[in-house]
Design a protein around this motif. Sequence first.
Motif, PDB file in Angstrom:
ATOM      1  N   ARG A  52      52.887 -31.311 -80.793  1.00 41.94           N
ATOM      2  CA  ARG A  52      51.952 -30.455 -80.029  1.00 41.94           C
ATOM      3  C   ARG A  52      52.323 -30.395 -78.549  1.00 41.94           C
ATOM      4  O   ARG A  52      51.715 -29.619 -77.793  1.00 41.94           O
ATOM      5  CB  ARG A  52      50.528 -30.990 -80.190  1.00 41.94           C
ATOM      6  N   LEU A  53      53.308 -31.193 -78.141  1.00 44.37           N
ATOM      7  CA  LEU A  53      53.683 -31.246 -76.726  1.00 44.37           C
ATOM      8  C   LEU A  53      54.721 -30.177 -76.395  1.00 44.37           C
ATOM      9  O   LEU A  53      55.527 -29.801 -77.241  1.00 44.37           O
ATOM     10  CB  LEU A  53      54.249 -32.624 -76.388  1.00 44.37           C
ATOM     11  N   PRO A  54      54.727 -29.711 -75.151  1.00 45.65           N
ATOM     12  CA  PRO A  54      55.771 -28.767 -74.715  1.00 45.65           C
ATOM     13  C   PRO A  54      57.013 -29.514 -74.264  1.00 45.65           C
ATOM     14  O   PRO A  54      56.986 -30.730 -74.053  1.00 45.65           O
ATOM     15  CB  PRO A  54      55.101 -28.057 -73.530  1.00 45.65           C
ATOM     16  N   GLY A  55      58.113 -28.786 -74.126  1.00 46.86           N
ATOM     17  CA  GLY A  55      59.318 -29.368 -73.561  1.00 46.86           C
ATOM     18  C   GLY A  55      60.291 -29.903 -74.594  1.00 46.86           C
ATOM     19  O   GLY A  55      60.110 -29.732 -75.799  1.00 46.86           O
ATOM     20  N   VAL A  56      61.343 -30.560 -74.085  1.00 43.32           N
ATOM     21  CA  VAL A  56      62.429 -31.066 -74.917  1.00 43.32           C
ATOM     22  C   VAL A  56      62.267 -32.563 -75.113  1.00 43.32           C
ATOM     23  O   VAL A  56      62.078 -33.315 -74.150  1.00 43.32           O
ATOM     24  CB  VAL A  56      63.798 -30.761 -74.273  1.00 43.32           C
ATOM     25  N   ALA A  57      62.364 -33.013 -76.349  1.00 40.24           N
ATOM     26  CA  ALA A  57      62.227 -34.435 -76.660  1.00 40.24           C
ATOM     27  C   ALA A  57      63.551 -35.168 -76.466  1.00 40.24           C
ATOM     28  O   ALA A  57      63.579 -36.310 -76.027  1.00 40.24           O
ATOM     29  CB  ALA A  57      61.736 -34.614 -78.095  1.00 40.24           C
TER      30      ALA A  57
END
Length: 208
Positions: free
Chosen positions: A149-154
């Motif tokens: 559910r988080l934005p961005g790159v892991a």
Amino acid sequence: MTTFPNFLDTFTSTLLGTKPFEENPRHRALLNVFTEVQDLEQRLLAAMTASPQPGPGAVEQLEACTDLLLERLAAGYELSLLLSTGCCCAEDVVEANPCVPYGLEQDEECCQEPAEPPAGLLDACSGVFAELGDPHAVASADLVDALRRLPGVAGNHWRYSDLTQARLAELLAPYGMRTRDITLPDGRRRKSYQREALLAAMGVCTSC
């Protein structure tokens, strides 16, 4: 698996009048992961060659094989990482037992931190634990669902929304984080990540 040193090794040291050798944590990690790879391969082979179960049993059998395969891939990745690392000591004991290989001065570093996963992923995992009340463990599937559910790159060019259990395992393996079969407070027994391992990966002292 036979543990070392066991009572025979202790008896030998006593008989010879010698002090027990101090165990090298990195060597222990190699042995443990290698043994885990062998165990997972045996379990996977047994699951894949078992007689097919009719009805819902076939689905459960397939899920069990898939879970074992993912565990085997993650353990194999960690073993490859340990075998290929040129470090002469384990990352978790570098400060306590500094090592000085040939060609390095005392003040030079001989152990390098792994490039992946980025600290942001560890912080994100810590946030999920915090939201759940900091339990001792969180199921891999639950952690992935929350992170997606988080934005961005892991990490490794994967966005949080694209994370899978296998991809998360690959990102966390360099930090010694692997799933364990744990019975959770709700009674489910799942492949889970432990909070203590996460804190250790973040450099937080868990014994203070």
